[in-house]
Motif scaffolding. Structure first.
Motif, PDB file in Angstrom:
ATOM      1  N   THR A  45      25.011  82.574  89.278  1.00 47.51           N
ATOM      2  CA  THR A  45      25.884  83.537  89.954  1.00 47.51           C
ATOM      3  C   THR A  45      25.054  84.636  90.615  1.00 47.51           C
ATOM      4  O   THR A  45      25.608  85.608  91.129  1.00 47.51           O
ATOM      5  CB  THR A  45      26.881  84.184  88.962  1.00 47.51           C
ATOM      6  OG1 THR A  45      26.145  84.809  87.919  1.00 47.51           O
ATOM      7  CG2 THR A  45      27.830  83.146  88.396  1.00 47.51           C
ATOM      8  N   LYS A  46      23.754  84.472  90.611  1.00 49.24           N
ATOM      9  CA  LYS A  46      22.859  85.457  91.226  1.00 49.24           C
ATOM     10  C   LYS A  46      23.010  85.410  92.750  1.00 49.24           C
ATOM     11  O   LYS A  46      22.977  84.336  93.343  1.00 49.24           O
ATOM     12  CB  LYS A  46      21.412  85.151  90.841  1.00 49.24           C
ATOM     13  CG  LYS A  46      20.420  86.140  91.376  1.00 49.24           C
ATOM     14  CD  LYS A  46      19.012  85.812  90.924  1.00 49.24           C
ATOM     15  CE  LYS A  46      18.043  86.814  91.524  1.00 49.24           C
ATOM     16  NZ  LYS A  46      16.666  86.488  91.201  1.00 49.24           N
ATOM     17  N   PRO A  47      23.167  86.561  93.394  1.00 51.59           N
ATOM     18  CA  PRO A  47      23.306  86.572  94.854  1.00 51.59           C
ATOM     19  C   PRO A  47      22.039  86.086  95.549  1.00 51.59           C
ATOM     20  O   PRO A  47      20.930  86.323  95.085  1.00 51.59           O
ATOM     21  CB  PRO A  47      23.558  88.047  95.188  1.00 51.59           C
ATOM     22  CG  PRO A  47      23.931  88.694  93.911  1.00 51.59           C
ATOM     23  CD  PRO A  47      23.315  87.896  92.821  1.00 51.59           C
ATOM     24  N   SER A  48      22.235  85.413  96.647  1.00 50.40           N
ATOM     25  CA  SER A  48      21.133  84.954  97.490  1.00 50.40           C
ATOM     26  C   SER A  48      21.260  85.670  98.829  1.00 50.40           C
ATOM     27  O   SER A  48      22.330  85.681  99.437  1.00 50.40           O
ATOM     28  CB  SER A  48      21.225  83.442  97.676  1.00 50.40           C
ATOM     29  OG  SER A  48      20.126  82.975  98.402  1.00 50.40           O
ATOM     30  N   GLU A  49      20.182  86.271  99.286  1.00 47.76           N
ATOM     31  CA  GLU A  49      20.212  87.027 100.538  1.00 47.76           C
ATOM     32  C   GLU A  49      20.176  86.088 101.736  1.00 47.76           C
ATOM     33  O   GLU A  49      19.422  85.111 101.741  1.00 47.76           O
ATOM     34  CB  GLU A  49      19.045  88.003 100.594  1.00 47.76           C
ATOM     35  CG  GLU A  49      19.149  89.083  99.538  1.00 47.76           C
ATOM     36  CD  GLU A  49      17.921  89.963  99.459  1.00 47.76           C
ATOM     37  OE1 GLU A  49      16.797  89.468  99.712  1.00 47.76           O
ATOM     38  OE2 GLU A  49      18.088  91.159  99.137  1.00 47.76           O
ATOM     39  N   ILE A  50      20.976  86.392 102.746  1.00 44.74           N
ATOM     40  CA  ILE A  50      21.034  85.614 103.987  1.00 44.74           C
ATOM     41  C   ILE A  50      20.224  86.373 105.033  1.00 44.74           C
ATOM     42  O   ILE A  50      20.472  87.554 105.287  1.00 44.74           O
ATOM     43  CB  ILE A  50      22.489  85.436 104.452  1.00 44.74           C
ATOM     44  CG1 ILE A  50      23.303  84.720 103.372  1.00 44.74           C
ATOM     45  CG2 ILE A  50      22.539  84.686 105.784  1.00 44.74           C
ATOM     46  CD1 ILE A  50      24.799  84.738 103.611  1.00 44.74           C
ATOM     47  N   PHE A  51      19.252  85.671 105.646  1.00 41.53           N
ATOM     48  CA  PHE A  51      18.343  86.281 106.613  1.00 41.53           C
ATOM     49  C   PHE A  51      18.548  85.694 108.001  1.00 41.53           C
ATOM     50  O   PHE A  51      18.853  84.504 108.139  1.00 41.53           O
ATOM     51  CB  PHE A  51      16.885  86.026 106.208  1.00 41.53           C
ATOM     52  CG  PHE A  51      16.489  86.625 104.895  1.00 41.53           C
ATOM     53  CD1 PHE A  51      16.023  87.929 104.826  1.00 41.53           C
ATOM     54  CD2 PHE A  51      16.576  85.882 103.733  1.00 41.53           C
ATOM     55  CE1 PHE A  51      15.651  88.483 103.612  1.00 41.53           C
ATOM     56  CE2 PHE A  51      16.206  86.415 102.509  1.00 41.53           C
ATOM     57  CZ  PHE A  51      15.740  87.721 102.446  1.00 41.53           C
TER      58      PHE A  51
ATOM     59  N   ASN B 170      14.549  87.023 112.271  1.00 42.77           N
ATOM     60  CA  ASN B 170      13.594  88.135 112.175  1.00 42.77           C
ATOM     61  C   ASN B 170      13.424  88.601 110.731  1.00 42.77           C
ATOM     62  O   ASN B 170      12.877  89.677 110.494  1.00 42.77           O
ATOM     63  CB  ASN B 170      14.058  89.306 113.043  1.00 42.77           C
ATOM     64  CG  ASN B 170      14.141  88.925 114.503  1.00 42.77           C
ATOM     65  OD1 ASN B 170      13.329  88.139 114.985  1.00 42.77           O
ATOM     66  ND2 ASN B 170      15.120  89.465 115.202  1.00 42.77           N
ATOM     67  N   ASN B 171      13.933  87.813 109.783  1.00 42.39           N
ATOM     68  CA  ASN B 171      13.906  88.122 108.353  1.00 42.39           C
ATOM     69  C   ASN B 171      14.618  89.427 108.013  1.00 42.39           C
ATOM     70  O   ASN B 171      14.252  90.115 107.068  1.00 42.39           O
ATOM     71  CB  ASN B 171      12.489  88.106 107.798  1.00 42.39           C
ATOM     72  CG  ASN B 171      11.996  86.709 107.556  1.00 42.39           C
ATOM     73  OD1 ASN B 171      12.785  85.799 107.273  1.00 42.39           O
ATOM     74  ND2 ASN B 171      10.702  86.500 107.674  1.00 42.39           N
ATOM     75  N   GLU B 172      15.649  89.754 108.770  1.00 45.45           N
ATOM     76  CA  GLU B 172      16.501  90.886 108.453  1.00 45.45           C
ATOM     77  C   GLU B 172      17.676  90.375 107.633  1.00 45.45           C
ATOM     78  O   GLU B 172      18.230  89.317 107.922  1.00 45.45           O
ATOM     79  CB  GLU B 172      17.018  91.534 109.745  1.00 45.45           C
ATOM     80  CG  GLU B 172      15.927  92.077 110.621  1.00 45.45           C
ATOM     81  CD  GLU B 172      16.396  92.429 112.026  1.00 45.45           C
ATOM     82  OE1 GLU B 172      15.732  93.244 112.646  1.00 45.45           O
ATOM     83  OE2 GLU B 172      17.425  91.860 112.487  1.00 45.45           O
ATOM     84  N   ILE B 173      18.049  91.117 106.605  1.00 50.12           N
ATOM     85  CA  ILE B 173      19.142  90.701 105.716  1.00 50.12           C
ATOM     86  C   ILE B 173      20.488  90.950 106.396  1.00 50.12           C
ATOM     87  O   ILE B 173      20.783  92.054 106.823  1.00 50.12           O
ATOM     88  CB  ILE B 173      19.075  91.452 104.376  1.00 50.12           C
ATOM     89  CG1 ILE B 173      17.763  91.124 103.657  1.00 50.12           C
ATOM     90  CG2 ILE B 173      20.280  91.095 103.505  1.00 50.12           C
ATOM     91  CD1 ILE B 173      17.530  91.949 102.417  1.00 50.12           C
ATOM     92  N   LEU B 174      21.299  89.876 106.499  1.00 46.54           N
ATOM     93  CA  LEU B 174      22.648  89.980 107.065  1.00 46.54           C
ATOM     94  C   LEU B 174      23.698  90.177 105.981  1.00 46.54           C
ATOM     95  O   LEU B 174      24.748  90.756 106.223  1.00 46.54           O
ATOM     96  CB  LEU B 174      23.002  88.721 107.841  1.00 46.54           C
ATOM     97  CG  LEU B 174      22.155  88.400 109.056  1.00 46.54           C
ATOM     98  CD1 LEU B 174      22.614  87.090 109.675  1.00 46.54           C
ATOM     99  CD2 LEU B 174      22.240  89.510 110.060  1.00 46.54           C
TER     100      LEU B 174
END
Length: 174
Positions: free
Chosen positions: A14-20, A23-27
């Motif tokens: 259930t750990k969040p995964s960052e969407i990039f 440009n490797n900026e987090i959306l």
């Protein structure tokens, strides 16, 4: 064409995964959600993490996308989607359309258009409208497990989290 990626988590996580973006900026973030600890334990012990399927996507701590599996064992696999984008709330239903084929197929209505999602084994999943390719999604079968989205139609750039949610829910919520 624009590209986006995020790390795939196991069906139990259930750990969040960052969407990039490219440009490797987090959306935003995507994660599996359980309404309570009891559901999480039952799902892990009895159903291999695939019965109580609910995914959420947040952008800047704001809920953008919520998908929940219909838990009726007598119906085909289906998911109720809530999308909170562009200051409005949209609801749609993803229903499994395949019969005895190994190809994943579904259609859904959104904003007056019919979308067609199709994924054959070992190929990228494709989302089309009127036979025009909107986006492709892929998860590799060996590490590193990075889910990737290629956005072909830049008119959908503001809905990229919605598209990721559709692909992830339907193809990973199996």
């Amino acid at each position: 064409m624009k590209c986006y990626h995020y790390t795939w988590r196991t069906t139990y996580s259930t750990k969040p995964s960052e969407i990039f973006n490219e440009n490797n900026e987090i959306l935003g973030t995507i994660n599996k959600y359980y309404p309570n600890v009891f559901c999480r334990i039952i799902d892990a012990l009895c159903f291999e993490g695939k019965y109580f399927v609910e995914y959420r996507i947040h952008s800047s701590d704001k809920l953008i996308f919520k998908a929940k599996a219909n838990l009726n064992p007598f119906k085909k696999r289906q998911y109720k989607i809530d999308y909170y984008g562009n200051n409005k709330h949209d609801e749609l239903l993803l229903v499994d359309k395949k019969l005895f084929d190994i190809v994943e197929v579904t259609d859904f209505e959104f904003e007056g258009k019919t979308y067609h999602l199709k994924k054959a084994p070992l190929q990228w999943a494709k989302l089309t409208v009127n036979n025009q390719l909107i986006a492709e999604w892929h998860i590799p079968i060996k590490p590193p497990f990075k889910c990737r989205l290629k956005l072909h139609d830049l008119n959908y750039e503001s809905k990229v989290l919605f598209l990721i949610g559709i692909f992830h829910t339907y193809l990973e919520g199996v």
